[in-house]
Design a protein around this motif. Structure first.
Motif, mmCIF file in Angstrom:
data_model
loop_
_atom_site.group_PDB
_atom_site.id
_atom_site.type_symbol
_atom_site.label_atom_id
_atom_site.label_comp_id
_atom_site.label_asym_id
_atom_site.label_seq_id
_atom_site.Cartn_x
_atom_site.Cartn_y
_atom_site.Cartn_z
ATOM 1 N N VAL A 61 12.957 -3.196 -9.437
ATOM 2 C CA VAL A 61 12.440 -3.634 -8.703
ATOM 3 C C VAL A 61 10.757 -3.343 -8.118
ATOM 4 O O VAL A 61 10.791 -2.380 -9.038
ATOM 5 N N LEU A 62 9.780 -4.009 -8.254
ATOM 6 C CA LEU A 62 8.534 -4.809 -8.241
ATOM 7 C C LEU A 62 7.132 -4.492 -7.183
ATOM 8 O O LEU A 62 8.056 -4.938 -5.782
ATOM 9 N N PRO A 63 6.820 -3.552 -6.618
ATOM 10 C CA PRO A 63 5.711 -3.830 -6.027
ATOM 11 C C PRO A 63 4.987 -4.343 -5.496
ATOM 12 O O PRO A 63 4.200 -4.885 -6.827
ATOM 13 N N ASP A 64 4.265 -4.863 -4.269
ATOM 14 C CA ASP A 64 3.202 -5.886 -4.352
ATOM 15 C C ASP A 64 2.290 -5.285 -4.078
ATOM 16 O O ASP A 64 1.829 -4.426 -2.592
ATOM 17 N N PRO A 65 0.975 -4.977 -4.978
ATOM 18 C CA PRO A 65 -0.178 -4.747 -4.425
ATOM 19 C C PRO A 65 -1.053 -5.191 -2.855
ATOM 20 O O PRO A 65 -1.324 -4.232 -2.856
ATOM 21 N N HIS A 66 -0.495 -6.455 -2.474
ATOM 22 C CA HIS A 66 -0.701 -6.169 -0.936
ATOM 23 C C HIS A 66 0.148 -6.221 -0.162
ATOM 24 O O HIS A 66 0.251 -6.717 0.978
ATOM 25 N N GLY A 67 1.557 -5.507 -0.991
ATOM 26 C CA GLY A 67 2.695 -5.170 0.241
ATOM 27 C C GLY A 67 3.617 -5.853 0.288
ATOM 28 O O GLY A 67 3.698 -7.393 -0.838
ATOM 29 N N GLY A 68 4.761 -5.744 0.249
ATOM 30 C CA GLY A 68 6.138 -6.238 0.240
ATOM 31 C C GLY A 68 6.675 -5.946 -1.366
ATOM 32 O O GLY A 68 6.115 -4.639 -1.653
ATOM 33 N N THR A 69 7.669 -6.340 -1.526
ATOM 34 C CA THR A 69 8.437 -5.849 -2.985
ATOM 35 C C THR A 69 8.980 -7.315 -3.445
ATOM 36 O O THR A 69 9.642 -8.632 -3.241
ATOM 37 N N THR A 70 9.215 -7.276 -4.293
ATOM 38 C CA THR A 70 10.318 -8.316 -5.458
ATOM 39 C C THR A 70 10.925 -7.967 -5.985
ATOM 40 O O THR A 70 11.524 -7.013 -6.622
ATOM 41 N N THR A 83 11.833 -11.834 -2.744
ATOM 42 C CA THR A 83 10.371 -11.567 -2.063
ATOM 43 C C THR A 83 10.025 -11.327 -0.553
ATOM 44 O O THR A 83 10.925 -12.005 -0.324
ATOM 45 N N ASP A 84 9.538 -10.399 -0.216
ATOM 46 C CA ASP A 84 9.556 -9.887 0.853
ATOM 47 C C ASP A 84 8.480 -9.184 1.432
ATOM 48 O O ASP A 84 7.855 -8.832 0.776
ATOM 49 N N ASP A 85 7.427 -9.701 2.490
ATOM 50 C CA ASP A 85 6.232 -9.493 2.685
ATOM 51 C C ASP A 85 6.576 -8.251 3.724
ATOM 52 O O ASP A 85 5.394 -7.767 4.378
ATOM 53 N N GLY A 86 6.952 -6.633 3.603
ATOM 54 C CA GLY A 86 7.452 -5.644 3.989
ATOM 55 C C GLY A 86 6.330 -4.412 3.110
ATOM 56 O O GLY A 86 5.663 -4.926 3.706
ATOM 57 N N THR A 87 6.665 -3.275 4.297
ATOM 58 C CA THR A 87 6.061 -2.416 4.376
ATOM 59 C C THR A 87 6.146 -2.227 2.344
ATOM 60 O O THR A 87 5.400 -1.071 2.485
ATOM 61 N N GLY A 88 6.637 -2.427 1.252
ATOM 62 C CA GLY A 88 6.819 -2.085 0.179
ATOM 63 C C GLY A 88 7.638 -0.955 -0.359
ATOM 64 O O GLY A 88 8.500 -0.120 0.705
ATOM 65 N N LEU A 89 7.483 -0.988 -1.229
ATOM 66 C CA LEU A 89 7.912 0.888 -1.591
ATOM 67 C C LEU A 89 7.665 1.621 -1.377
ATOM 68 O O LEU A 89 6.269 2.046 -1.314
ATOM 69 N N SER A 90 8.633 2.738 -0.829
ATOM 70 C CA SER A 90 8.037 4.303 -0.203
ATOM 71 C C SER A 90 7.533 5.226 -1.752
ATOM 72 O O SER A 90 8.208 4.881 -2.679
ATOM 73 N N ALA A 91 5.979 6.082 -1.295
ATOM 74 C CA ALA A 91 5.778 7.080 -2.716
ATOM 75 C C ALA A 91 8.018 7.624 -3.768
ATOM 76 O O ALA A 91 8.056 8.290 -2.513
#
Length: 364
Positions: free
Chosen positions: A348-357, A316-324
């Motif tokens: 691979v799941l996007p986090d609604p608050h940013g980041g990716t798991t 899990t990271d707190d980065g920019t998340g998955l791109s469109a």
């Protein structure tokens, strides 16, 4: 005692990394409900429990008592994983009477038992007995469950601390092995090479040639002994192998990027077959590489847990998340295929608050 107050007091036990000390404190708290209390814990890989720690017993007959699954109230709660109590132990029709003699000699008239659970696993059974007539009831069961919950949490904390210490010891051993390889190993190699050069300059002196040959043999034996010692120092116990490999990848990621990557072991690491462990480690390594390339993260957590018979590993990271319009690359596709061949899944799941798991589940 109020359940909230009981939980608050016992929560202090979580700070104790000595599991036995935590259980002793729990038994002292539980005795507020009766006269004698015990915790029954599993024995190796069998279905039996053993009364490992007690407080308030009189005869000593309960200490070390083996309780098979389903027998007596303790065994019944072990099998059902639900709280239960009897207010007339010797006359109850709800339990087997395997242990009547011991209970009678202890003077116990009523008994309450609750499971000690961590997620979907029963770690043992906590029980409290009273030597007077009366009834336990639901409120007493709730208070006992609160103590059992904190016992399970304290046990988990102690186990995580033990694992962290063992990983730290392995890392230190690996560091020592690397230092010995670079210093003593290099020195022995230089000595061997130097003596090989001298042997060419000895000429016709047979005694000197013999002594040089002996020294070369000794240097070779010392090098072999050093290699064996280095292999031993670098080796990790089977139960630690996955933790050690993942910790090394987290450390390497942090060294490369300057971004902290923390390994969190939520449960005991399973001993995986090498082929399965390789898939997990390669997958995590690929996930960390993707974080490094694309996420712009400031922190990463790699977590390992066991859920319902499956190993669950998440990055899990707190980065920019998955791109469109994100599509999986070759690395992710290759890992997903390898996991699928072993009966697992990778998402691979996007986090609604940013980041990716990045989440891998693998039967174990």
């Amino acid at each position: 005692m109020d359940p909230t107050e009981l939980t608050r007091e016992h929560a202090e036990l979580v700070g104790l990394l000595d599991r036995r000390a935590a259980v002793r404190a729990a038994l002292d708290l539980l005795r507020a409900e009766g006269d004698v209390a015990w915790v029954a814990e599993p024995v190796d890989s069998s279905d039996d429990l053993v009364l490992a720690q007690l407080a308030g017993d009189r005869t000593g007959l309960l200490r070390g008592l083996t309780v098979p699954r389903g027998l007596g109230l303790t065994g019944k709660v072990h099998a059902s994983a639900t709280p239960s109590w009897v207010d007339d132990y010797l006359g109850s029709a709800e339990i087997t009477h395997t242990f009547d003699r011991v209970i009678d000699l202890e003077g116990v008239q009523r008994l309450l038992a609750v499971p000690v659970r961590r997620d979907d696993r029963v770690l043992g059974v906590l029980a409290v007995g009273a030597r007077s007539a009366g009834t336990f009831g639901g409120r007493a069961a709730e208070r006992a469950e609160a103590v059992a919950h904190e016992v399970a949490l304290a046990a988990a904390v102690a186990e995580r601390a033990r694992l962290a210490r063992e990983v730290a010891v392995h890392e230190e051993r690996s560091r020592i092995a690397a230092d010995l390889h670079d210093s003593v190993g290099a020195l022995l190699f230089a000595i061997g090479s130097g003596m090989a050069g001298l042997s060419e300059a000895v000429g016709a002196d047979p005694e000197l040639a013999r002594r040089l040959a002996r020294l070369q043999d000794q240097a070779s034996e010392a090098s072999a002994a050093l290699r064996d010692s280095l292999r031993t120092l670098r080796a990790s116990p089977a139960a630690l192998e996955l933790s050690v490999m993942l910790q090394e990848d987290c450390s390497a990621f942090s060294d490369r990027t300057g971004v902290p990557a923390e390994l969190v072991m939520l449960d005991d690491p399973p001993s995986l077959a090498p082929s399965r462990a390789d898939v997990v480690v390669a997958g995590v390594r690929e996930a960390l590489l993707n974080v490094e390339k694309h996420a712009g993260a400031s922190a990463v957590v790699v977590s390992v847990a066991r859920r319902g018979g499956a190993l669950v590993v998440a990055v899990t990271d707190d980065g920019t998340g998955l791109s469109a319009g994100h599509t999986s690359g070759i690395g992710l596709t290759t890992t997903s295929d390898a996991v699928g061949r072993l009966g697992g899944t990778l998402r691979v799941l996007p986090d609604p608050h940013g980041g990716t798991t990045w989440r891998l589940e693998l039967p174990c």
